[in-house]
Scaffold this motif. Structure first.
Motif, PDB file in Angstrom:
ATOM      1  N   VAL A   1      40.178  37.198  47.411  1.00  0.00           N
ATOM      2  CA  VAL A   1      41.251  36.377  46.641  1.00  0.00           C
ATOM      3  C   VAL A   1      41.452  36.992  45.238  1.00  0.00           C
ATOM      4  CG1 VAL A   1      41.789  34.343  45.512  1.00  0.00           C
ATOM      5  CG2 VAL A   1      40.682  34.194  47.568  1.00  0.00           C
ATOM      6  N   GLY A   2      40.269  37.858  44.899  1.00  0.00           N
ATOM      7  CA  GLY A   2      40.717  38.664  43.561  1.00  0.00           C
ATOM      8  C   GLY A   2      41.554  40.037  43.840  1.00  0.00           C
ATOM      9  N   ALA A   3      41.142  40.739  44.987  1.00  0.00           N
ATOM     10  CA  ALA A   3      41.846  41.793  45.429  1.00  0.00           C
ATOM     11  C   ALA A   3      43.235  41.248  45.937  1.00  0.00           C
ATOM     12  CB  ALA A   3      41.223  42.370  46.589  1.00  0.00           C
ATOM     13  N   TRP A   4      43.542  40.214  46.616  1.00  0.00           N
ATOM     14  CA  TRP A   4      44.680  39.862  47.016  1.00  0.00           C
ATOM     15  C   TRP A   4      45.658  39.562  45.821  1.00  0.00           C
ATOM     16  CZ3 TRP A   4      46.729  35.207  44.952  1.00  0.00           C
ATOM     17  CH2 TRP A   4      47.748  34.888  45.688  1.00  0.00           C
ATOM     18  N   GLY A   5      45.351  39.168  44.633  1.00  0.00           N
ATOM     19  CA  GLY A   5      46.128  38.993  43.425  1.00  0.00           C
ATOM     20  C   GLY A   5      46.794  40.414  43.015  1.00  0.00           C
ATOM     21  N   VAL A   6      45.740  41.216  42.949  1.00  0.00           N
ATOM     22  CA  VAL A   6      46.072  42.608  42.598  1.00  0.00           C
ATOM     23  C   VAL A   6      47.353  42.972  43.642  1.00  0.00           C
ATOM     24  CG1 VAL A   6      45.279  45.083  42.163  1.00  0.00           C
ATOM     25  CG2 VAL A   6      43.956  42.985  41.528  1.00  0.00           C
TER      26      VAL A   6
END
Length: 143
Positions: free
Chosen positions: A53-58
């Protein structure tokens, strides 16, 4: 639950280990195989969701690999460098600097930084919900 908000603390693992502590001090009789399967699946989902989810935001905001790495470094280092606001500013600055290093302009880097903050907030919500489910299932199982 503090581990849901402060990424250095292993919140899900602490909850999982608390089940063993309860069993050692009281009894494992309440916990059948389904309890352990469900809780283990939730812990695995928490770890996967935390990074995905963190990488998805980026990535959603057009970030490069460098901004994903920068955001991750910012999440880890930010709270120590800026204690009060480092958890929010760290990933933003990490993604921003990472995107600048990758060759993007400041406008795109700021957009990617905002995406990293969105990813962090989304990840935090997912962690809180899943950890609450773990605790609620524990109480349901022992009652």
């Amino acid at each position: 639950m503090a581990g849901a908000v402060y990424p250095i603390l292993p919140g899900a693992l602490a909850i999982y280990l608390a089940f063993f502590v309860y069993g050692w001090f009281f009894s494992f009789a309440s916990f059948n195989v389904w309890f352990w399967i469900i809780q283990t699946v939730i812990v695995v989902a928490l770890f996967i969701a935390d990074y995905v989810v963190g990488a998805w935001g980026v990535k959603k905001f057009g970030g490069s690999r460098a901004s994903v790495i920068g955001s991750t470094i910012g999440i880890i280092i930010g709270p120590f460098v800026i204690p009060a606001f480092g958890l929010i500013i760290g990933p933003f600055l990490g993604a921003f600097i990472g995107e600048l290093i990758a060759g993007s302009n400041a406008s795109k880097a700021a957009k990617v930084g905002a995406g990293s903050m969105l990813g962090l907030l989304s990840s935090t919500v997912v962690k809180i919900v899943l950890q609450l489910i773990m605790v609620i299932l524990f109480f349901i199982w022992i009652v």
